[in-house]
Design a protein around this motif. Structure first.
Motif, PDB file in Angstrom:
ATOM      1  N   UNK A 160      20.392  -6.584  -2.213  1.00  0.00           N
ATOM      2  CA  UNK A 160      19.554  -5.992  -1.115  1.00  0.00           C
ATOM      3  C   UNK A 160      19.374  -4.565  -1.097  1.00  0.00           C
ATOM      4  N   UNK A 161      17.747  -4.270  -1.276  1.00  0.00           N
ATOM      5  CA  UNK A 161      17.561  -2.827  -1.214  1.00  0.00           C
ATOM      6  C   UNK A 161      16.959  -2.547   0.090  1.00  0.00           C
ATOM      7  N   UNK A 255      14.503  -7.315   0.680  1.00  0.00           N
ATOM      8  CA  UNK A 255      14.083  -5.995   0.707  1.00  0.00           C
ATOM      9  C   UNK A 255      13.394  -6.473   2.255  1.00  0.00           C
ATOM     10  N   UNK A 256      13.309  -5.099   2.919  1.00  0.00           N
ATOM     11  CA  UNK A 256      12.632  -5.131   4.418  1.00  0.00           C
ATOM     12  C   UNK A 256      11.145  -4.943   4.019  1.00  0.00           C
ATOM     13  N   UNK A 271       6.548  -1.235  -2.616  1.00  0.00           N
ATOM     14  CA  UNK A 271       7.228  -2.600  -2.237  1.00  0.00           C
ATOM     15  C   UNK A 271       6.297  -3.565  -3.125  1.00  0.00           C
ATOM     16  N   UNK A 272       4.984  -3.291  -3.404  1.00  0.00           N
ATOM     17  CA  UNK A 272       4.298  -4.398  -4.191  1.00  0.00           C
ATOM     18  C   UNK A 272       4.962  -4.054  -5.717  1.00  0.00           C
ATOM     19  N   UNK A 282      12.226 -12.381  -4.740  1.00  0.00           N
ATOM     20  CA  UNK A 282      12.536 -11.355  -3.834  1.00  0.00           C
ATOM     21  C   UNK A 282      12.096 -12.016  -2.420  1.00  0.00           C
ATOM     22  N   UNK A 283      12.927 -11.929  -1.749  1.00  0.00           N
ATOM     23  CA  UNK A 283      12.621 -12.254  -0.094  1.00  0.00           C
ATOM     24  C   UNK A 283      12.456 -11.070   0.616  1.00  0.00           C
TER      25      UNK A 283
END
Length: 285
Positions: A160-161, A255-256, A271-272, A282-283
């Motif tokens: 989790x980042x 990730x958020x 984030x892209x 990735x979620x």
């Protein structure tokens, strides 16, 4: 247990759709969720949602044919699951957003396509719109079915980042809950791009987010299942996270929505890059 009742799975019948199916099958089976398969043929529709015109194409026949193909896909790629097949001629991002609302999707699964330097552009035109317009968690994977892809359908190690921003608590809670539900190990890391202001005592702030998230989910933090790491001021955080995911043998990254965002108040360039560079799904929540 995390409540995932409906998974919206937009597909285009490509190799990537088939390669993503085992991951969706595992999640749906684990949560006993319904999978809503969606196909949005664009025949006779413009590329830009702002314009529209009428053609002689028989939409009903196209949608009927697409539903038949969806049923065949479900039978071969998602056996023994509760599935629903939806075909709607239109602009794909708009169809996805609309169907997600209609069927109350709790998760959207979108295997992204990569076309060299144009991958980010494609994300901007399809996946990014879904990410911008909906707060539903979105599962993406840019590397199925490439040989370099490394992941297991049921996650065993989750990375989790977070960036300590507004989404960090929600992303951490989601990752911890998913880890508990699936029995996966969870590691929470703080990552920010070069030039981004980092709060003083970032480590303490991250630890507090982790403790609050665990408390909200009634979880006991154990050193063997959760960790804290810092990756700060990196000119290429996506590459660092990719390398970390490979070292940790992560099956999934969480990730958020605004994690490691660029200068604009949107799902930013970094984030892209995370989606593009991640060796595993990735979620974003």
């Amino acid at each position: 247990m995390m409540l995932i009742r409906n998974i919206l799975f937009p597909i285009d019948f490509s190799d990537r759709s088939y390669a993503a199916a085992p991951f969706i099958h595992a999640l749906a089976k684990f949560y006993d969720a319904r999978v809503i398969l969606v196909h949005a043929p664009e025949a006779g529709t413009p590329r830009f949602p702002e314009s529209a015109y009428v053609t002689g194409v028989c939409y009903e026949a196209i949608e009927s044919s697409s539903r038949n193909r969806l049923r065949e896909f479900a039978a071969s790629a998602l056996p023994k699951l509760n599935t629903m097949c939806v075909a709607s001629v239109g602009y794909p991002p708009g169809v996805i957003v609309s169907e997600a609302a209609i069927y109350g999707a709790d998760l959207i699964a979108m295997p992204t396509h990569g076309y060299g330097g144009f991958r980010q552009l494609l994300l901007g035109s399809v996946t990014a719109r879904v990410l911008r317009e909906l707060r539903i968690p979105v599962w993406t994977d840019a590397h199925t079915p490439e040989a370099s892809h490394r992941a297991h359908p049921q996650p065993r190690r989750i990375l989790a980042a977070v960036d300590l921003g507004a989404e960090s608590s929600r992303a951490t809670e989601f990752a911890l809950q998913l880890g508990r539900d699936t029995g996966a190990e969870v590691e929470v890391v703080h990552a920010v791009a070069e030039g981004v202001m980092v709060p003083t005592a970032a480590g303490a702030r991250l630890q507090k987010i982790l403790e609050n998230a665990a408390s909200a989910q009634a979880l006991q933090i154990e050193q063997s299942t959760s960790g804290v790491d810092l990756i700060m001021g990196d000119p290429n955080p996506a590459a660092r996270l990719r390398d970390l995911a490979l070292r940790r043998r992560a099956d999934l990254m969480v990730i958020g929505r605004g994690a490691i965002r660029g200068g604009l108040d949107r799902f930013g360039a970094h984030a892209y890059e995370i989606v593009r560079e991640s060796p595993c799904p990735v979620i974003s929540v």
